[in-house]
Design an enzyme around this catalytic site. Structure first.
Site, PDB file in Angstrom:
ATOM      1  N   HIS A 104      -7.848  -0.705  -8.902  1.00 46.67           N
ATOM      2  CA  HIS A 104      -8.024  -0.421  -7.475  1.00 46.67           C
ATOM      3  C   HIS A 104      -8.671   0.950  -7.235  1.00 46.67           C
ATOM      4  O   HIS A 104      -7.978   1.970  -7.221  1.00 46.67           O
ATOM      5  CB  HIS A 104      -6.657  -0.487  -6.785  1.00 46.67           C
ATOM      6  CG  HIS A 104      -6.734  -0.518  -5.284  1.00 46.67           C
ATOM      7  ND1 HIS A 104      -5.894  -1.293  -4.519  1.00 46.67           N
ATOM      8  CD2 HIS A 104      -7.537   0.132  -4.409  1.00 46.67           C
ATOM      9  CE1 HIS A 104      -6.182  -1.113  -3.250  1.00 46.67           C
ATOM     10  NE2 HIS A 104      -7.173  -0.239  -3.150  1.00 46.67           N
ATOM     11  N   ARG A 144     -17.311   3.421  -2.646  1.00 49.00           N
ATOM     12  CA  ARG A 144     -18.012   3.645  -1.361  1.00 49.00           C
ATOM     13  C   ARG A 144     -19.505   3.319  -1.364  1.00 49.00           C
ATOM     14  O   ARG A 144     -20.142   3.413  -0.318  1.00 49.00           O
ATOM     15  CB  ARG A 144     -17.839   5.100  -0.885  1.00 49.00           C
ATOM     16  CG  ARG A 144     -16.402   5.612  -0.866  1.00 49.00           C
ATOM     17  CD  ARG A 144     -15.547   4.925   0.151  1.00 49.00           C
ATOM     18  NE  ARG A 144     -14.287   5.611   0.342  1.00 49.00           N
ATOM     19  CZ  ARG A 144     -13.190   5.043   0.826  1.00 49.00           C
ATOM     20  NH1 ARG A 144     -13.193   3.765   1.162  1.00 49.00           N
ATOM     21  NH2 ARG A 144     -12.068   5.719   0.984  1.00 49.00           N
ATOM     22  N   ASN A 176     -14.634  -2.795   0.532  1.00 51.69           N
ATOM     23  CA  ASN A 176     -14.849  -2.264   1.893  1.00 51.69           C
ATOM     24  C   ASN A 176     -15.926  -1.181   1.921  1.00 51.69           C
ATOM     25  O   ASN A 176     -15.731  -0.090   2.442  1.00 51.69           O
ATOM     26  CB  ASN A 176     -13.538  -1.782   2.524  1.00 51.69           C
ATOM     27  CG  ASN A 176     -12.851  -0.659   1.742  1.00 51.69           C
ATOM     28  OD1 ASN A 176     -13.143  -0.445   0.569  1.00 51.69           O
ATOM     29  ND2 ASN A 176     -11.951   0.062   2.395  1.00 51.69           N
ATOM     30  N   HIS A 197      -3.839  -6.539   0.075  1.00 48.90           N
ATOM     31  CA  HIS A 197      -3.386  -5.400   0.896  1.00 48.90           C
ATOM     32  C   HIS A 197      -2.501  -6.024   1.968  1.00 48.90           C
ATOM     33  O   HIS A 197      -2.973  -6.784   2.811  1.00 48.90           O
ATOM     34  CB  HIS A 197      -4.611  -4.711   1.502  1.00 48.90           C
ATOM     35  CG  HIS A 197      -4.319  -3.667   2.524  1.00 48.90           C
ATOM     36  ND1 HIS A 197      -4.699  -2.359   2.380  1.00 48.90           N
ATOM     37  CD2 HIS A 197      -3.706  -3.723   3.738  1.00 48.90           C
ATOM     38  CE1 HIS A 197      -4.340  -1.655   3.438  1.00 48.90           C
ATOM     39  NE2 HIS A 197      -3.726  -2.472   4.289  1.00 48.90           N
ATOM     40  N   ASP A 226      -5.503   3.282  -6.344  1.00 47.58           N
ATOM     41  CA  ASP A 226      -6.074   3.266  -4.988  1.00 47.58           C
ATOM     42  C   ASP A 226      -6.792   4.587  -4.685  1.00 47.58           C
ATOM     43  O   ASP A 226      -6.526   5.251  -3.672  1.00 47.58           O
ATOM     44  CB  ASP A 226      -5.004   2.966  -3.930  1.00 47.58           C
ATOM     45  CG  ASP A 226      -5.629   2.733  -2.554  1.00 47.58           C
ATOM     46  OD1 ASP A 226      -6.871   2.624  -2.467  1.00 47.58           O
ATOM     47  OD2 ASP A 226      -4.882   2.666  -1.563  1.00 47.58           O
ATOM     48  N   HIS A 285     -12.585  10.599   0.648  1.00 49.02           N
ATOM     49  CA  HIS A 285     -13.134  10.762   1.999  1.00 49.02           C
ATOM     50  C   HIS A 285     -13.819  12.123   2.093  1.00 49.02           C
ATOM     51  O   HIS A 285     -13.544  13.028   1.291  1.00 49.02           O
ATOM     52  CB  HIS A 285     -12.021  10.704   3.049  1.00 49.02           C
ATOM     53  CG  HIS A 285     -11.459   9.325   3.232  1.00 49.02           C
ATOM     54  ND1 HIS A 285     -12.154   8.311   3.842  1.00 49.02           N
ATOM     55  CD2 HIS A 285     -10.266   8.782   2.869  1.00 49.02           C
ATOM     56  CE1 HIS A 285     -11.416   7.205   3.860  1.00 49.02           C
ATOM     57  NE2 HIS A 285     -10.267   7.461   3.258  1.00 49.02           N
ATOM     58  N   PHE A 331      -7.233   7.367   6.461  1.00 45.96           N
ATOM     59  CA  PHE A 331      -6.175   7.061   5.494  1.00 45.96           C
ATOM     60  C   PHE A 331      -6.768   7.130   4.081  1.00 45.96           C
ATOM     61  O   PHE A 331      -7.834   6.558   3.837  1.00 45.96           O
ATOM     62  CB  PHE A 331      -5.660   5.628   5.705  1.00 45.96           C
ATOM     63  CG  PHE A 331      -4.843   5.428   6.950  1.00 45.96           C
ATOM     64  CD1 PHE A 331      -3.480   5.662   6.935  1.00 45.96           C
ATOM     65  CD2 PHE A 331      -5.434   4.983   8.138  1.00 45.96           C
ATOM     66  CE1 PHE A 331      -2.701   5.447   8.078  1.00 45.96           C
ATOM     67  CE2 PHE A 331      -4.679   4.767   9.278  1.00 45.96           C
ATOM     68  CZ  PHE A 331      -3.309   4.997   9.251  1.00 45.96           C
ATOM     69  N   GLY A 332      -6.091   7.761   3.141  1.00 51.48           N
ATOM     70  CA  GLY A 332      -6.544   7.678   1.747  1.00 51.48           C
ATOM     71  C   GLY A 332      -6.353   8.956   0.963  1.00 51.48           C
ATOM     72  O   GLY A 332      -6.374  10.063   1.529  1.00 51.48           O
TER      73      GLY A 332
HETATM   74  O1  DOR Z   1      -5.256   4.723   2.365  1.00 48.93           O
HETATM   75  C1  DOR Z   1      -6.042   3.824   2.141  1.00 48.93           C
HETATM   76  N1  DOR Z   1      -7.380   4.049   2.115  1.00 48.93           N
HETATM   77  N2  DOR Z   1      -5.575   2.593   1.959  1.00 48.93           N
HETATM   78  C2  DOR Z   1      -6.386   1.523   1.878  1.00 48.93           C
HETATM   79  O2  DOR Z   1      -5.901   0.438   1.711  1.00 48.93           O
HETATM   80  C3  DOR Z   1      -7.855   1.705   2.033  1.00 48.93           C
HETATM   81  C4  DOR Z   1      -8.281   3.072   1.652  1.00 48.93           C
HETATM   82  C5  DOR Z   1      -9.694   3.419   2.034  1.00 48.93           C
HETATM   83  O3  DOR Z   1     -10.583   2.566   1.947  1.00 48.93           O
HETATM   84  O4  DOR Z   1      -9.929   4.574   2.376  1.00 48.93           O
END
Ligand code: DOR
Length: 435
Positions: free
Chosen positions: A62, A66, A96, A181, A306, A310, A324-325
């Protein structure tokens, strides 16, 4: 005759046999050709692995690379450099992207580009639905032919039970597993962190555990009736572990846990702020304990990080608006060592098994995840003892959004060998040395 590498005097980790042995390994033309005691080969380049652990390369189910579309956050070059720095010889990249991995063209693009980069093995995960919008299914057959290894709409849960039921049935023709997810958006209610005392005190809208658990329960039932192969990714709740434990009596369902869900809780959000904003959210101490117990009992057989890089802008400003991330690819292994080995939850062999052999089995990668004569020479060498600090400003990843900056950790990968090429040596990227 091809170039040879001889790894000497290391302790070999054999996760498929649950064994540690003191042996040497000889590699030629990208393949392990001999394993045994006291191997000599004057033509081989020698790596001295005294007091180091040598095992099959780590496989991360996972990651978010990007590319295409959001190369400001990460691209296939920086993501691959981060992967091999972190000891990962294979990664599965989530769909994604922009556009998402929902057509054969995007799958092929990722294949060509990652081969051009030539560091880690990149396995694309295809989208379950067009645009990851949860409405119409993608063409699983065409995506598989182009090279996907699994299906997911990661970043979002699939809200329609009927659509997922049909997708589970359809997937069986193509033998593709799902990485799920689990998030019911209505129950999550646009929340920003785990629903609990910390969210209440900080004044942020909470995401209840029920948002995750109801989806896990639904999907386990759907898998039971359809025979789909499913895997729950970034599992974060105590009751999720209970559900898995129960359903494993009936179906072969697996799950993974991230390092941040093992080392942090919702209580850390107050101090760490936006860098602790992640989906699923950091949960309670009780959830962390249950995840560790699930890992100890092998209810949870896989560890996946995961990695979600960002930009600084995406993580700046108020908590409510931040993305989120967590970016963690190059520190994931020492973080797992801290959470699991140093805490006595599992030993090194079982840790390695959950990071290599089990994910390889899950993806049906028969040539990887094991140290054996004749297997592909994807190998990671770890220094179990030396302590180094996490230095986010030295990350290969473009994503500096990591709450572990400054933490002192042990268990760092010091060599990464992919297909018989040394691509990381002493924590620096090298371009296919000795090959
Ligand atoms: O925190 C997260 N960020 N959880 C996810 O499931 C997706 C991810 C993201 O794509 O930034």
């Amino acid at each position: 005759m091809g170039k040879k590498i001889l790894i000497r005097r290391g302790t070999l980790v054999l996760p498929h046999k649950r064994l540690l042995v003191d042996e040497d390994i000889l590699i030629e033309d990208g393949v392990i050709i001999r394993m045994g005691k006291g191997i000599q080969d004057p033509q081989a380049h020698v790596i001295d692995a005294s007091s180091l652990l040598v095992g099959p390369g780590f496989i991360n189910l996972h990651v978010h690379f990007r590319e295409p579309g959001e190369e400001k956050k990460e691209d296939l070059l920086t993501g691959s450099r981060a992967a091999v720095k972190g000891g990962f010889t294979s990664v599965v990249c989530m769909p994604n992207t922009k556009p998402p991995i929902d057509t054969p063209m995007v799958v092929r693009f990722i294949g060509y580009r990652s081969q051009e980069v030539g560091l880690t093995n990149v396995f694309p995960c295809g989208a379950v639905t067009v645009g990851c919008e949860g409405k119409n299914m993608t063409d699983f057959g065409l995506l598989k032919k182009a090279g996907i290894v699994a299906l997911s709409d990661d970043g979002k849960g699939i809200q329609s039970a009927r659509l997922l039921y049909l997708a589970f049935q359809y997937s069986r023709y193509f033998d593709l597993p799902f990485l799920l997810h689990e998030e019911d958006e209505e129950i999550a209610g646009g929340g920003h962190m785990h629903q609990g005392e910390a969210a209440f005190l900080l004044g942020y809208r909470g995401i209840p555990e029920a948002a995750e658990d109801t989806m896990i329960a639904r999907d386990l039932v759907l898998a039971l009736y359809t025979g789909a192969k499913i895997h729950i990714t970034h599992l974060s709740t105590a009751f999720g572990v209970e559900l898995l434990r129960y359903f494993q009596k009936f179906i072969p369902v697996s799950a993974d846990v991230t390092p941040h869900h093992l080392l942090l809780t919702d209580q850390d959000v107050a101090q760490m702020g936006n860098f602790a904003k992640v989906k699923p959210p950091l949960r309670s101490k009780k959830d962390v304990e249950a995840l560790k117990e699930g890992i100890r009992e092998d209810v949870i057989e896989i560890l996946a990080s995961d990695h979600a890089p960002h930009t600084a802008e995406d993580k700046e400003g108020g908590f409510v608006d931040a993305a989120f991330g967590i970016s963690n690819l190059e520190v994931a292994v020492p973080l797992y060592v801290k959470a699991l080995v140093e805490e006595g939850v599992i030993d090194w062999v079982n840790l390695w098994r959950k990071l290599s052999y089990n994910p390889a089995q899950f993806l049906n990668l028969k040539e990887r995840g094991m140290l054996e004569e004749g297997k592909i020479a994807d190998i990671t060498i770890v220094d179990p003892d030396t302590e180094w600090e996490v230095a986010v400003n030295q990350f290969e990843s473009k994503g500096k959004n990591c709450p572990f900056d400054g933490w002192s950790l042990r268990g760092w990968p010091v060599y990464t060998i992919v297909g018989g090429r040394v691509v990381m040596r002493e924590r620096s990227i090298v371009d296919g040395e000795f090959c």
